[in-house]
Design a protein around this motif. Structure first.
Motif, PDB file in Angstrom:
ATOM      1  N   TYR A  62       0.820  -1.210   0.000  1.00 36.56           N
ATOM      2  CA  TYR A  62       0.000   0.000   0.000  1.00 36.56           C
ATOM      3  C   TYR A  62       0.855   1.262   0.000  1.00 36.56           C
ATOM      4  CZ  TYR A  62       0.970  -0.246   4.985  1.00 36.56           C
ATOM      5  OH  TYR A  62       1.602  -0.321   6.188  1.00 36.56           O
ATOM      6  N   THR A  63       2.154   1.106  -0.129  1.00 33.10           N
ATOM      7  CA  THR A  63       3.028   2.274  -0.163  1.00 33.10           C
ATOM      8  C   THR A  63       3.461   2.543  -1.598  1.00 33.10           C
ATOM      9  OG1 THR A  63       4.970   0.910   0.233  1.00 33.10           O
ATOM     10  CG2 THR A  63       3.900   1.862   2.160  1.00 33.10           C
ATOM     11  N   ARG A  65       3.428   4.693  -5.397  1.00 29.57           N
ATOM     12  CA  ARG A  65       2.494   5.201  -6.395  1.00 29.57           C
ATOM     13  C   ARG A  65       2.369   4.209  -7.540  1.00 29.57           C
ATOM     14  NH1 ARG A  65       4.628  11.176  -7.555  1.00 29.57           N
ATOM     15  NH2 ARG A  65       2.992  11.033  -9.111  1.00 29.57           N
ATOM     16  N   MET A 123      -5.457   2.001  -3.547  1.00 27.27           N
ATOM     17  CA  MET A 123      -4.767   2.921  -2.641  1.00 27.27           C
ATOM     18  C   MET A 123      -3.528   3.515  -3.313  1.00 27.27           C
ATOM     19  SD  MET A 123      -5.061   0.777   0.908  1.00 27.27           S
ATOM     20  CE  MET A 123      -4.090   1.906   1.870  1.00 27.27           C
ATOM     21  N   HIS A 127      -2.632   7.349  -4.356  1.00 29.56           N
ATOM     22  CA  HIS A 127      -1.369   7.999  -3.983  1.00 29.56           C
ATOM     23  C   HIS A 127      -0.751   8.707  -5.181  1.00 29.56           C
ATOM     24  CE1 HIS A 127      -0.551   5.240  -0.263  1.00 29.56           C
ATOM     25  NE2 HIS A 127      -1.560   6.063  -0.086  1.00 29.56           N
ATOM     26  N   ASP A 130      -2.058  11.999  -5.596  1.00 29.34           N
ATOM     27  CA  ASP A 130      -1.786  12.813  -4.408  1.00 29.34           C
ATOM     28  C   ASP A 130      -2.995  12.892  -3.484  1.00 29.34           C
ATOM     29  OD1 ASP A 130       0.022  14.100  -2.814  1.00 29.34           O
ATOM     30  OD2 ASP A 130      -0.258  16.065  -3.717  1.00 29.34           O
ATOM     31  N   LYS A 131      -3.679  11.767  -3.341  1.00 30.59           N
ATOM     32  CA  LYS A 131      -4.822  11.668  -2.436  1.00 30.59           C
ATOM     33  C   LYS A 131      -4.577  10.520  -1.463  1.00 30.59           C
ATOM     34  CE  LYS A 131      -8.122  13.811  -5.443  1.00 30.59           C
ATOM     35  NZ  LYS A 131      -7.386  15.023  -5.393  1.00 30.59           N
ATOM     36  N   SER A 132      -5.242  10.561  -0.347  1.00 28.37           N
ATOM     37  CA  SER A 132      -5.096   9.519   0.661  1.00 28.37           C
ATOM     38  C   SER A 132      -5.630   8.185   0.143  1.00 28.37           C
ATOM     39  CB  SER A 132      -5.866   9.913   1.922  1.00 28.37           C
ATOM     40  OG  SER A 132      -5.894   8.842   2.832  1.00 28.37           O
ATOM     41  N   GLY A 133      -5.011   7.103   0.578  1.00 22.77           N
ATOM     42  CA  GLY A 133      -5.464   5.768   0.207  1.00 22.77           C
ATOM     43  C   GLY A 133      -6.831   5.437   0.762  1.00 22.77           C
ATOM     44  N   TYR A 134      -7.277   6.180   1.761  1.00 20.92           N
ATOM     45  CA  TYR A 134      -8.599   5.934   2.340  1.00 20.92           C
ATOM     46  C   TYR A 134      -9.722   6.190   1.336  1.00 20.92           C
ATOM     47  CZ  TYR A 134      -6.517   5.394   6.930  1.00 20.92           C
ATOM     48  OH  TYR A 134      -5.786   4.939   7.982  1.00 20.92           O
ATOM     49  N   GLN A 163       3.850  13.561  -1.832  1.00 12.19           N
ATOM     50  CA  GLN A 163       4.058  13.082  -0.464  1.00 12.19           C
ATOM     51  C   GLN A 163       4.096  11.562  -0.365  1.00 12.19           C
ATOM     52  OE1 GLN A 163       0.841  14.116   2.177  1.00 12.19           O
ATOM     53  NE2 GLN A 163      -0.683  13.981   0.532  1.00 12.19           N
ATOM     54  N   TYR A 164       3.686  10.846  -1.422  1.00 15.20           N
ATOM     55  CA  TYR A 164       3.645   9.386  -1.395  1.00 15.20           C
ATOM     56  C   TYR A 164       4.803   8.743  -2.141  1.00 15.20           C
ATOM     57  CZ  TYR A 164      -0.993  10.349   0.334  1.00 15.20           C
ATOM     58  OH  TYR A 164      -2.043  10.813   1.073  1.00 15.20           O
TER      59      TYR A 164
END
Length: 173
Positions: A62-63, A65, A123, A127, A130-134, A163-164
């Motif tokens: 999940y880390t 892009r 997710m 990323h 540039d959005k949260s994985g949620y 940021q990801y």
């Protein structure tokens, strides 16, 4: 002489039983003193094989892009596998022998793993935007799901690092 592998990264330790930590990733190394546990050694080799590591890295991380092309290809692979599993489960549902029940249970477990992999891919695609994985949880709402996947398939990712992580397109040739 027994080959040892790092349980975390799969690095071949060339049978060095004196190592306490992997030189590549720093994971703790547990050596088998007795040397009789061949079955466990075979399982360890399988879990540390390049193929299993590739599946973990590409589908269950999940880390980082994921760009549109790779996201589309990996999603397509998962959809094909899920369709095959749905057909198999549907066919086995009418049978009542023990083998069919075990096969149906294994198919259901694989289907659950595919769904988890779908969420992980979603997710990482978020990323890249540039959005949260949620935001991947929005796919649980049936009315939103088609529009969400259109967004994921069509929108360009963030240019450059965000940021990801670094831009996945910068690493391609």
């Amino acid at each position: 002489m027994q080959n040892l592998y790092c349980p975390k990264c799969g690095q071949n330790l060339n049978g060095n039983t004196n190592l306490k930590f992997c030189p590549k990733c720093g994971a703790k190394i547990q050596t088998n003193i007795s040397g009789n546990n061949k079955k466990q050694d075979d399982i360890d080799k399988l879990m540390n094989s390049d193929f299993i590591q590739m599946i973990k890295r590409d589908y269950f991380s999940y880390t980082g892009r994921l760009n549109r092309k790779i996201y589309f290809i990996r999603s397509l692979v998962l959809v094909v596998i899920e369709c095959i599993l749905f057909v198999l489960i549907d066919e086995l549902d009418t049978r009542s022998d023990d083998f069919s029940l075990i096969l149906m249970l294994l198919s259901f477990i694989l289907l659950c793993l595919c769904i988890v992999a779908d969420f992980m891919l979603d997710m990482r695609r978020f990323h890249d935007l540039d959005k949260s994985g949620y935001f991947a949880l929005l796919s649980l709402i049936p009315a939103i799901t088609p529009f969400l996947y259109l967004y994921l398939f069509l929108m360009l990712g963030t240019k450059g690092a965000n940021q990801y992580g670094n831009d996945p397109l910068e690493n391609t040739y």
